[in-house]
Design an enzyme around this catalytic site. Structure first.
Site, mmCIF file in Angstrom:
data_model
loop_
_atom_site.group_PDB
_atom_site.id
_atom_site.type_symbol
_atom_site.label_atom_id
_atom_site.label_comp_id
_atom_site.label_asym_id
_atom_site.label_seq_id
_atom_site.Cartn_x
_atom_site.Cartn_y
_atom_site.Cartn_z
ATOM 1 N N ARG A 161 2.418 -11.653 5.175
ATOM 2 C CA ARG A 161 3.884 -11.676 5.189
ATOM 3 C C ARG A 161 4.473 -11.070 6.465
ATOM 4 O O ARG A 161 5.665 -11.185 6.700
ATOM 5 C CB ARG A 161 4.421 -10.999 3.925
ATOM 6 C CG ARG A 161 3.929 -11.739 2.686
ATOM 7 C CD ARG A 161 4.418 -11.119 1.405
ATOM 8 N NE ARG A 161 5.864 -11.189 1.283
ATOM 9 C CZ ARG A 161 6.544 -10.647 0.277
ATOM 10 N NH1 ARG A 161 5.902 -9.991 -0.662
ATOM 11 N NH2 ARG A 161 7.849 -10.754 0.217
ATOM 12 N N PRO A 174 0.833 -1.217 0.000
ATOM 13 C CA PRO A 174 0.000 0.000 0.000
ATOM 14 C C PRO A 174 0.863 1.261 0.000
ATOM 15 O O PRO A 174 1.826 1.349 0.759
ATOM 16 C CB PRO A 174 -0.796 -0.113 1.301
ATOM 17 C CG PRO A 174 -0.636 -1.527 1.748
ATOM 18 C CD PRO A 174 0.654 -2.018 1.199
ATOM 19 N N GLU A 175 0.541 2.181 -0.876
ATOM 20 C CA GLU A 175 1.270 3.449 -0.982
ATOM 21 C C GLU A 175 0.340 4.589 -0.547
ATOM 22 O O GLU A 175 -0.775 4.334 -0.113
ATOM 23 C CB GLU A 175 1.746 3.652 -2.433
ATOM 24 C CG GLU A 175 2.591 2.499 -2.951
ATOM 25 C CD GLU A 175 3.075 2.701 -4.387
ATOM 26 O OE1 GLU A 175 3.226 3.849 -4.810
ATOM 27 O OE2 GLU A 175 3.282 1.690 -5.079
#
Ligand SMILES: [Zn+2]
Length: 272
Positions: free
Chosen positions: A109, A2-3
């Site tokens: 992750r 996510p940016e």
């Protein structure tokens, strides 16, 4: 990962649903992710007084003068559910609010970061303190951008990814911004001329604002916490389009590794 546009959408959703709500229960589902259980339980009974974003970080301020500081890492997700819903896959912790909502953090992750620190210390928190300027705030104008660029020998794509220079841009938007600016991703930052700097500035504003308005880019795991997907992935001009025709000139889009990250560009529109 996510940016800025994705984190901004998460922020706006959480603001709508959780601002001024009280925390009634916290469930630490994976104690190997959050070690400070006592601190976590200490936020029970607190009210959310503000929600902010800094770069890709989310900051949730509470009325006990503490803040939750969160980074979604590679695959972190926030999901808002009814408090009695079963936990989704990869759930690490759950915060239940007095309006019957549960905010669940899932991370396959597990590169995400989560801290509880005094609100007065947030700006001094190492990862926040080192962040560069916010690209959509007034403090970044062409003069400042030009000054930061002139001091950097990094290739422009690496420059855009460098959180210490400009905060919030990751690989998708760095690729898209450079295509929109018609700038070669491998060009050293300090060699950009005035016209390129203006195009870069304007493209950065345009691409990021459009992506926010489209709900971000849903690739892999990202969704808005309320469950909606973003749609900016359908507007990508270069990212993920290796071998496909450029929408402007029909040349095939290239993909090259640039310091470990995939760089997508049009060799015709973004000539060296
Ligand atoms: Zn092209």
């Amino acid at each position: 990962m996510p940016e800025l546009p994705e984190v901004e959408n998460i922020l706006q959703c959480l603001r709508k649903k959780l601002l001024k709500k009280n925390i009634v229960k916290i469930e630490n589902l994976r104690k190997d992710f959050i070690h400070h259980e006592d601190k976590l339980q200490g936020i029970r009974g607190c009210t959310v007084t503000s929600l902010k974003r800094r770069g890709k970080w989310l900051l949730m301020e509470l009325n006990n003068h503490n803040s939750l500081v969160l980074h979604l890492g590679m695959s972190g997700r926030f999901i808002l559910l009814k408090a009695d819903s079963p936990n989704p896959k990869y759930a690490l912790f759950r915060i239940i609010f007095d309006n019957g909502n549960a905010l669940v953090y899932c991370d396959m992750r597990r590169f995400g970061r989560f801290e509880i620190i005094p609100t007065s210390q947030v700006d001094k928190y190492k990862s926040i303190k080192s962040l560069g300027v916010e690209p959509l705030e007034k403090d970044l104008d062409i003069t400042l951008l030009s000054r930061i660029l002139s001091k950097s020998k990094q290739q422009i794509k690496d420059f855009l990814l460098d959180q210490k220079k400009i905060a919030g841009i990751g690989n998708i938007y760095a690729n898209e911004i450079l295509f929109a600016s018609k700038i070669d991703p491998f060009k050293p930052a300090h060699t950009l001329d005035e016209e390129e700097i203006i195009r870069l500035y304007e493209s950065m504003q345009k691409v990021l604002k459009e992506a926010i308005a489209e709900g971000g880019s849903t690739i892999n795991s990202y969704t808005i916490p309320s469950g909606e997907q973003g749609s900016f992935q359908f507007k990508h001009q270069v990212y993920g389009r290796k071998g496909k025709s450029c929408y402007h000139c029909s040349t095939s889009i290239w993909k090259e590794k640039q310091h470990g990250r995939s760089t997508y560009f049009c060799p015709q529109c973004q000539k060296p």
